[in-house]
Motif scaffolding. Sequence first.
Motif, PDB file in Angstrom:
ATOM      1  N   LEU A   1       0.833  -1.203   0.000  1.00  0.00           N
ATOM      2  CA  LEU A   1       0.000   0.000   0.000  1.00  0.00           C
ATOM      3  C   LEU A   1       0.873   1.261   0.000  1.00  0.00           C
ATOM      4  N   LEU A   2       1.930   1.238   0.808  1.00  0.00           N
ATOM      5  CA  LEU A   2       2.825   2.408   0.866  1.00  0.00           C
ATOM      6  C   LEU A   2       3.486   2.625  -0.491  1.00  0.00           C
ATOM      7  N   ALA A   3       3.805   1.525  -1.186  1.00  0.00           N
ATOM      8  CA  ALA A   3       4.410   1.660  -2.517  1.00  0.00           C
ATOM      9  C   ALA A   3       3.424   2.317  -3.481  1.00  0.00           C
ATOM     10  N   LEU A   4       2.129   1.976  -3.348  1.00  0.00           N
ATOM     11  CA  LEU A   4       1.118   2.598  -4.225  1.00  0.00           C
ATOM     12  C   LEU A   4       1.041   4.104  -3.963  1.00  0.00           C
ATOM     13  N   VAL A   5       1.171   4.486  -2.669  1.00  0.00           N
ATOM     14  CA  VAL A   5       1.098   5.918  -2.332  1.00  0.00           C
ATOM     15  C   VAL A   5       2.345   6.630  -2.837  1.00  0.00           C
ATOM     16  N   GLU A   6       3.504   6.036  -2.551  1.00  0.00           N
ATOM     17  CA  GLU A   6       4.738   6.769  -2.801  1.00  0.00           C
ATOM     18  C   GLU A   6       5.222   6.671  -4.238  1.00  0.00           C
ATOM     19  N   GLU A   7       4.906   5.565  -4.905  1.00  0.00           N
ATOM     20  CA  GLU A   7       5.368   5.447  -6.291  1.00  0.00           C
ATOM     21  C   GLU A   7       4.206   5.493  -7.270  1.00  0.00           C
ATOM     22  N   GLY A   8       3.038   5.014  -6.856  1.00  0.00           N
ATOM     23  CA  GLY A   8       1.916   4.931  -7.792  1.00  0.00           C
ATOM     24  C   GLY A   8       1.024   6.159  -7.780  1.00  0.00           C
ATOM     25  N   GLY A   9       1.348   7.143  -6.917  1.00  0.00           N
ATOM     26  CA  GLY A   9       0.552   8.364  -6.904  1.00  0.00           C
ATOM     27  C   GLY A   9      -0.845   8.177  -6.327  1.00  0.00           C
TER      28      GLY A   9
ATOM     29  N   ALA B   1      -7.475   7.976  -0.345  1.00  0.00           N
ATOM     30  CA  ALA B   1      -7.840   6.685  -0.932  1.00  0.00           C
ATOM     31  C   ALA B   1      -7.093   5.568  -0.203  1.00  0.00           C
ATOM     32  N   ALA B   2      -5.810   5.827   0.126  1.00  0.00           N
ATOM     33  CA  ALA B   2      -5.017   4.827   0.837  1.00  0.00           C
ATOM     34  C   ALA B   2      -5.631   4.540   2.206  1.00  0.00           C
ATOM     35  N   ARG B   3      -6.164   5.587   2.832  1.00  0.00           N
ATOM     36  CA  ARG B   3      -6.805   5.390   4.138  1.00  0.00           C
ATOM     37  C   ARG B   3      -8.007   4.465   4.026  1.00  0.00           C
ATOM     38  N   ARG B   4      -8.778   4.652   2.956  1.00  0.00           N
ATOM     39  CA  ARG B   4      -9.965   3.790   2.787  1.00  0.00           C
ATOM     40  C   ARG B   4      -9.542   2.352   2.518  1.00  0.00           C
ATOM     41  N   ILE B   5      -8.470   2.198   1.764  1.00  0.00           N
ATOM     42  CA  ILE B   5      -7.989   0.832   1.497  1.00  0.00           C
ATOM     43  C   ILE B   5      -7.504   0.193   2.798  1.00  0.00           C
ATOM     44  N   LEU B   6      -6.828   0.991   3.615  1.00  0.00           N
ATOM     45  CA  LEU B   6      -6.319   0.470   4.892  1.00  0.00           C
ATOM     46  C   LEU B   6      -7.474   0.030   5.789  1.00  0.00           C
ATOM     47  N   ALA B   7      -8.566   0.819   5.807  1.00  0.00           N
ATOM     48  CA  ALA B   7      -9.728   0.452   6.624  1.00  0.00           C
ATOM     49  C   ALA B   7     -10.272  -0.907   6.168  1.00  0.00           C
ATOM     50  N   HIS B   8     -10.172  -1.164   4.860  1.00  0.00           N
ATOM     51  CA  HIS B   8     -10.615  -2.457   4.331  1.00  0.00           C
ATOM     52  C   HIS B   8      -9.620  -3.562   4.736  1.00  0.00           C
ATOM     53  N   LEU B   9      -8.325  -3.246   4.628  1.00  0.00           N
ATOM     54  CA  LEU B   9      -7.293  -4.251   4.938  1.00  0.00           C
ATOM     55  C   LEU B   9      -7.350  -4.708   6.396  1.00  0.00           C
ATOM     56  N   VAL B  10      -7.617  -3.794   7.337  1.00  0.00           N
ATOM     57  CA  VAL B  10      -7.622  -4.223   8.745  1.00  0.00           C
ATOM     58  C   VAL B  10      -8.825  -5.111   9.043  1.00  0.00           C
ATOM     59  N   ARG B  11      -9.817  -5.122   8.141  1.00  0.00           N
ATOM     60  CA  ARG B  11     -10.956  -6.033   8.339  1.00  0.00           C
ATOM     61  C   ARG B  11     -10.699  -7.395   7.717  1.00  0.00           C
ATOM     62  N   GLU B  12     -10.224  -7.366   6.463  1.00  0.00           N
ATOM     63  CA  GLU B  12     -10.086  -8.676   5.811  1.00  0.00           C
ATOM     64  C   GLU B  12      -8.780  -8.904   5.065  1.00  0.00           C
ATOM     65  N   GLY B  13      -7.865  -7.954   5.121  1.00  0.00           N
ATOM     66  CA  GLY B  13      -6.605  -8.149   4.404  1.00  0.00           C
ATOM     67  C   GLY B  13      -6.831  -8.103   2.892  1.00  0.00           C
ATOM     68  N   GLY B  14      -5.828  -8.465   2.117  1.00  0.00           N
ATOM     69  CA  GLY B  14      -5.975  -8.501   0.661  1.00  0.00           C
ATOM     70  C   GLY B  14      -4.883  -7.701  -0.021  1.00  0.00           C
ATOM     71  N   ASP B  15      -4.783  -7.919  -1.332  1.00  0.00           N
ATOM     72  CA  ASP B  15      -3.788  -7.189  -2.111  1.00  0.00           C
ATOM     73  C   ASP B  15      -4.284  -5.749  -2.295  1.00  0.00           C
ATOM     74  N   PRO B  16      -3.519  -4.750  -1.836  1.00  0.00           N
ATOM     75  CA  PRO B  16      -4.013  -3.373  -1.879  1.00  0.00           C
ATOM     76  C   PRO B  16      -4.398  -2.905  -3.280  1.00  0.00           C
TER      77      PRO B  16
END
Length: 479
Positions: free
Chosen positions: A371-379, A384-399
């Motif tokens: 996820l950090l790579a998407l923020v720092e390299e993928g723009g 949006a990263a925060r929303r993905i993180l909220a999803h990851l702490v519930r069920e994990g998954g490829d960001p």
Amino acid sequence: MSWYTRIGLEVHAQLATRSKLFCACATDWDAPPNTRTCAVCTGQPGSLPLLNAAAVELAVRAGVALGARVHQRSRFARKHYHYVDLPKAYQITQWDEPLCSGGALPLAGGGQALFERIHLEEDAGRSVHTAEATRIDLNRAGLALIEIVSLPTLESAEEALDCLRSLRELLRWNGISRAEMEKGELRCDVNVSVTRDPELLGTKVEIKNLNSFRHVAMAIEHEQARQIALLEAGGTVEPETRRLVAETGRTEAMRGKEETADYRYLLEPDLPPLRLGAGEIERQRGFLPEPPASRRERFMREWGLSPGEAQELTRDRERAEWFEGVVRSGAAPRSAAKWITNELAAALADDSLPARGFDQLPCTPRELAALLALVEEGGLARHAARRILAHLVREGGDPARVAHQLGLDRKGNDDEIEAACREALSERPDAARAYREGNRRAIGALIGAARARGGEHLDPRDLRRTLARLLEGEDNPQP
Ligand SMILES: [Zn+2]
């Protein structure tokens, strides 16, 4: 002439085993009363204790972690006393040949605490007092404990608390005990004496069964003051056992101090001496992870973390290892530290999530690194990263896949942003008017409307910029 205080601690820690010390009963003692019991732990005639090897391993680990001498031979004894929650009328403990002798622990405030011994023993049951009756629950009877006895070299309540905190950290960090005081997994008896001669010990008074840091401090401070006042008035301190009355912060006498003879110690006839090979003792040393203090120091020195971040990330071993896992998966250490201490902590603070340790998070260190790579390299935008993180702490998954599922993997081109803003302006003419009349905060409602129209993937900062241009610019759409 001034007074010197000498404090010793006797700490009982419940070992993190799945079964009790001498039987196969489970250790979840908060199950319905008397459902975790058998013939052995309720002391039925003819039942025989069988020593739990996992408990011995954890006790040995405590010994090596404290730098104590772990003896290759120790033995068990019966300590007799009569109490309603002790059906055998004796407790199996270790007496003349304990598992470990010596040991020391550096204190956060400087200096060190010194230990006399560590031994294995079983817990007693629990009396539950209600208005109608006292009931006995034997779920705790026979739980595996270690008793860690310090020398009376601590000199103040602060030093005693420092010792207890360091001890709790060491027990947790090395997986020896969960050591939660509020659950009774770590309990403390304190002995206090005062003297005018620093070379001599005064008369010791013991305060039993303290189960919070606050109560330990209260008991020591009150006892210290009580003994000094007594001696200055010409009285003598009785060697006795006292208890803390938490409501008043005072201690009161329970009984005269038992002498060893009162317990009629007898060698336990049903258990052979405990023999350990040198290899078994050394093997436990291999299980000791890098201690928290050295890990904190390494995080700061090698990875440039602030002292606050290093402290926060070493609150428990699972967290520290999780953080290191994120860095090993390729994330920059400082950015990983910031995301874990800020964004991840905020995502985990959601009340609808079960409280769990870092070792049980559905989200893996590798996923956060991705996820950090998407923020720092993928723009990828931060919101949006925060929303993905909220999803990851519930069920994990490829960001990246989660971003796609949530429609967050597009940044939105200028046309898309402008179209959403124009729709928002026609939908909320009231907010547009309020903004033009000087209420700049009305733009918040317009940003919300634009995101509702154009999609959550649109960055609020882009929308704000475009809305402001449309509202103030020449191409103002008049409502
Ligand atoms: Zn049992």
